[in-house]
Structures are given as structure tokens and as C-alpha cells.
Design a protein around this motif. Structure first.
Motif, PDB file in Angstrom:
ATOM      1  N   ASP A 148       0.829  -1.203   0.000  1.00 11.72           N
ATOM      2  CA  ASP A 148       0.000   0.000   0.000  1.00 11.72           C
ATOM      3  C   ASP A 148       0.864   1.254   0.000  1.00 11.72           C
ATOM      4  O   ASP A 148       0.569   2.239  -0.687  1.00 11.72           O
ATOM      5  CB  ASP A 148      -0.920  -0.033   1.225  1.00 11.72           C
ATOM      6  CG  ASP A 148      -2.117   0.884   1.075  1.00 11.72           C
ATOM      7  OD1 ASP A 148      -2.519   1.169  -0.074  1.00 11.72           O
ATOM      8  OD2 ASP A 148      -2.665   1.325   2.100  1.00 11.72           O
ATOM      9  N   ARG A 187      -8.607  -2.047   4.311  1.00 13.25           N
ATOM     10  CA  ARG A 187      -8.017  -0.710   4.351  1.00 13.25           C
ATOM     11  C   ARG A 187      -7.145  -0.388   3.144  1.00 13.25           C
ATOM     12  O   ARG A 187      -6.807   0.774   2.909  1.00 13.25           O
ATOM     13  CB  ARG A 187      -7.174  -0.554   5.618  1.00 13.25           C
ATOM     14  CG  ARG A 187      -7.992  -0.403   6.890  1.00 13.25           C
ATOM     15  CD  ARG A 187      -7.090  -0.274   8.089  1.00 13.25           C
ATOM     16  NE  ARG A 187      -7.830   0.060   9.306  1.00 13.25           N
ATOM     17  CZ  ARG A 187      -7.286   0.149  10.523  1.00 13.25           C
ATOM     18  NH1 ARG A 187      -5.980  -0.078  10.671  1.00 13.25           N
ATOM     19  NH2 ARG A 187      -8.024   0.466  11.563  1.00 13.25           N
ATOM     20  N   GLY A 189      -5.509   0.742  -0.184  1.00 12.20           N
ATOM     21  CA  GLY A 189      -5.881   1.676  -1.232  1.00 12.20           C
ATOM     22  C   GLY A 189      -5.402   1.237  -2.595  1.00 12.20           C
ATOM     23  O   GLY A 189      -5.448   1.999  -3.555  1.00 12.20           O
ATOM     24  N   SER A 299      -7.315   5.506  -5.127  1.00 13.12           N
ATOM     25  CA  SER A 299      -7.274   4.716  -3.895  1.00 13.12           C
ATOM     26  C   SER A 299      -8.623   4.712  -3.195  1.00 13.12           C
ATOM     27  O   SER A 299      -9.079   3.669  -2.697  1.00 13.12           O
ATOM     28  CB  SER A 299      -6.204   5.265  -2.950  1.00 13.12           C
ATOM     29  OG  SER A 299      -4.915   5.100  -3.497  1.00 13.12           O
ATOM     30  N   ASP A 300      -9.259   5.871  -3.131  1.00 19.05           N
ATOM     31  CA  ASP A 300     -10.568   5.959  -2.475  1.00 19.05           C
ATOM     32  C   ASP A 300     -11.612   5.119  -3.204  1.00 19.05           C
ATOM     33  O   ASP A 300     -12.446   4.453  -2.577  1.00 19.05           O
ATOM     34  CB  ASP A 300     -11.028   7.417  -2.382  1.00 19.05           C
ATOM     35  CG  ASP A 300     -10.277   8.201  -1.325  1.00 19.05           C
ATOM     36  OD1 ASP A 300      -9.675   7.554  -0.436  1.00 19.05           O
ATOM     37  OD2 ASP A 300     -10.281   9.446  -1.380  1.00 19.05           O
ATOM     38  N   ARG A 303     -10.895   1.384  -2.484  1.00 20.08           N
ATOM     39  CA  ARG A 303     -11.248   1.038  -1.098  1.00 20.08           C
ATOM     40  C   ARG A 303     -12.770   1.012  -0.915  1.00 20.08           C
ATOM     41  O   ARG A 303     -13.317   0.089  -0.302  1.00 20.08           O
ATOM     42  CB  ARG A 303     -10.606   2.064  -0.155  1.00 20.08           C
ATOM     43  CG  ARG A 303     -10.615   1.665   1.304  1.00 20.08           C
ATOM     44  CD  ARG A 303      -9.927   2.731   2.143  1.00 20.08           C
ATOM     45  NE  ARG A 303      -8.511   2.856   1.842  1.00 20.08           N
ATOM     46  CZ  ARG A 303      -7.940   3.903   1.267  1.00 20.08           C
ATOM     47  NH1 ARG A 303      -8.691   4.947   0.885  1.00 20.08           N
ATOM     48  NH2 ARG A 303      -6.649   3.936   1.050  1.00 20.08           N
ATOM     49  N   ARG A 307     -15.157  -2.277   0.127  1.00 16.89           N
ATOM     50  CA  ARG A 307     -15.989  -2.260   1.339  1.00 16.89           C
ATOM     51  C   ARG A 307     -17.466  -2.429   0.992  1.00 16.89           C
ATOM     52  O   ARG A 307     -18.191  -3.182   1.651  1.00 16.89           O
ATOM     53  CB  ARG A 307     -15.765  -0.957   2.112  1.00 16.89           C
ATOM     54  CG  ARG A 307     -14.395  -0.850   2.759  1.00 16.89           C
ATOM     55  CD  ARG A 307     -14.240   0.471   3.484  1.00 16.89           C
ATOM     56  NE  ARG A 307     -15.153   0.566   4.599  1.00 16.89           N
ATOM     57  CZ  ARG A 307     -14.888   0.119   5.827  1.00 16.89           C
ATOM     58  NH1 ARG A 307     -13.730  -0.449   6.091  1.00 16.89           N
ATOM     59  NH2 ARG A 307     -15.768   0.250   6.799  1.00 16.89           N
TER      60      ARG A 307
END
Length: 320
Positions: A148, A187, A189, A299-300, A303, A307
Motif C-alpha cells: 500500500d 483498508r 488503497g 485509492s478511495d 477502497r 468495502r
């Protein structure tokens, strides 16, 4: 020599007869058994197709555990270049049931992590039959966090009966290590791609497979508990493993329908152990395609997508 499973006994007899004929021909140059051997070979191929067309969940579990299936080390040596192994959890020890390191897949820098069962008595004992201890999961966490930090996609190869349940492992925080590894997956990214190449057992598998994309080989299994363990709990009889395998919905086909996994990677007829190179090639193609699906994502976005995938899993079934 091929290791035949229980349900392959009729096949073993035919292939054995074909080999006997060829052995006789080798000892007697005047004997021509070409036609007879070819006929037996064709009969064996047809039987193999029929057998593997209708495998039960318990039979698939047996195939998934076959000792000659390609293991994590086989996939790494065949598919990845410039592999640099990284060892230790920087806390207690290096767990040989988990291997991982920096590598390249199709010239793309990645971090590859997987369970390794071993392929003979010595290596299986050294690798603890693919059952990781807490230090194995903490090593995986360390490698995922390293990936990461440097923006490297993570590839995990899952093949474990489950986390090691021994006294020492429990004393060193087995359940906490599994939970932390699962948390580390969520977690990340960077893209996390996972393939179940044999057994995907319990939290020991989830700790590596909480991924953006989860694929399974056609005859692999993925379940909260082994069929034998489930049978021992529900019926107090491990011999009820066939019924348990049916109830657990542990096959790739069932899990794709339930949307627990994203794709099935086809195996050669007769299982990955009958044509290891072809099986490894198929996994390599799937990995490249799944990694390519995340090109250009932030990355956001990576992620959040991961999730959301796990938070919504099973929600339609609950609503119904």
C-alpha cells in the motif's frame, strides 16, 4: 504415477490396462497393441469427462485437496518474474505456511502472498500443511501495508484447510491476527485480487480473500468450516461429511450464484492436477484481467468498492 481419488476407481482400471498393454509391447517388439491401447485411452477420456461433469460437493472437496494440484509456489514460479521473498512478522517468527514477496506479473510490479501446503512429507511438515499461525497473518499484514505504501497491487493465492488451531497459536493471538489481516485487506488503497486455488478454509482464507475480486478454480472449495468439522458439530459424526458438503454450499458454482465470488477459473478436464501448466496459465490470465479492471481507479474508489462489495453481500437474500 497419478494418484486416483475414490470415485475415479473405474478410470484407474482402464488407464491401468492401457499401460499394461504398452508395457507388454515394450518387452516384446513383435507385439502391436496400438489399436487396443488407443481404444482404451479414448474410453478413459470419455469416462473422465463424464465423471467430472457431475461431481458432488464432497467429490469437489476431494479434488480441491488432491496432493498433485499446483500449489502457491508453483503459481509464483510459473507466473511471476523477479520474485523476491520477504520473511518474518518482525515480532515473533517467520511462518513457512505463508509465503510472499515482491514480484512482477506481466511486467506489472505486485506483492504476491499465499498459503503453501508443500508437496512431499518433509515440505508439508515444514509448511504446516498450509495452516498459518498468527505470525503468518502478521507477516501478510506487513506485506500488504508495504504494498500500500508503494502503490503496488496485492495478489493473494488461497489454499488452506484453515488457520492452525494449536495451543501456541491461540496463546499468540490467532483470532486477533486473523481479524487484523481481514481489516488490513479492507483498508488497502491498492487493488487486492484473490484466487482460491485449492481449499479456502474458514477465517484463515477470509484473512487473505477480503478482496476487490475473488476468483475460484472450478474444483476448489471455500467455506466457513470443513465438511468433516461441520459434520462433527451438527451430527456428532465426521462420517456425515458428504451431507455437510452439500449443506455448506462450498463449491465455486454455488458461491458464484450467491455472489460471494466474482468468477470461476476453468480447470482442465480431470482437475488442475492432470494438466498443471494449463491450470496455471488460466489463473495467470484471470489475474491479469482482474487487475486490469482497476486501472485508472483512485485509492478511495478502490477502497470504497471493496468495502461496499462486502457490506452488501447477502443483502438481497435477507430482503427476500
Amino acid at each position: 504415477m497419478t494418484q486416483y481419488l475414490d470415485f475415479e476407481k473405474p478410470l484407474s482400471e482402464i488407464e491401468g490396462k492401457a499401460e499394461e498393454l504398452r508395457a507388454m509391447a515394450r518387452s516384446d517388439a513383435k507385439m502391436d497393441v496400438t489399436k487396443e491401447a488407443a481404444a482404451l485411452d479414448q474410453k478413459a477420456r470419455d469416462m473422465l469427462v463424464q465423471i467430472y461433469k457431475g461431481l458432488t460437493p464432497w467429490q469437489k472437496a476431494q479434488v480441491a485437496r488432491h496432493g498433485e494440484r499446483p500449489h502457491c509456489s508453483d503459481y509464483i514460479s510459473a507466473l511471476f518474474t523477479d520474485y523476491t521473498p520477504l520473511a518474518g512478522d518482525r515480532n515473533f517468527a517467520d511462518d513457512h505456511a505463508v509465503m510472499g514477496g515482491l514480484a512482477r506479473l506481466d511486467d506489472r510490479a505486485v506483492m504476491v502472498i499465499g498459503h503453501e501446503k508443500g508437496n512431499d512429507t518433509r515440505s508439508r511438515i515444514e509448511r504446516n500443511f498450509g495452516m498459518a499461525r498468527p505470525e503468518g497473518y502478521r507477516k501478510a499484514i506487513r506485506l500488504m501495508e508495504l504494498a500500500d505504501r508503494f502503490g503496488l497491487p496485492v495478489v493473494t493465492l488461497v489454499d488452506t484447510p484453515g488457520a492452525y488451531p494449536g495451543k501456541g497459536a491461540e496463546e499468540r493471538g490467532q483470532s486477533e491476527a486473523i481479524a487484523r489481516s481481514t481489516q488490513a485487506c479492507l483498508r488497502l488503497g491498492v487493488p487486492l485480487i484473490s484466487v482460491v486455488i485449492g481449499e479456502g478454509g474458514s477465517g484463515g482464507a477470509v484473512a487473505f480473500a477480503t478482496a476487490n475480486r475473488v476468483a475460484m478454480l472450478e474444483h476448489s472449495i471455500y467455506s466457513v468450516i470443513s465438511p468433516e468439522g461441520c459434520a462433527s458439530i451438527l451430527w456428532k459424526d465426521a462420517e456425515k461429511m458428504r451431507e455437510a458438503a452439500e449443506a455448506l454450499r462450498l463449491t465455486a458454482q454455488d458461491l458464484l450464484k450467491l455472489k460471494v465470488i466474482d468468477r470461476i477459473v476453468a480447470e482442465p478436464t480431470g482437475g488442475a492436477h492432470r494438466n498443471r501448466d494449463k491450470a496455471i496459465e488460466a489463473v495467470g490470465a484471470a489475474l491479469s484481467e482482474m487487475l486490469g479492471e482497476h486501472d485508472g481507479m483512485t485509492s478511495d474508489e478502490i477502497r470504497t468498492a471493496r468495502r461496499t462489495k462486502f457490506l452488501t453481500m447477502g443483502s438481497k437474500g435477507l430482503a427476500a
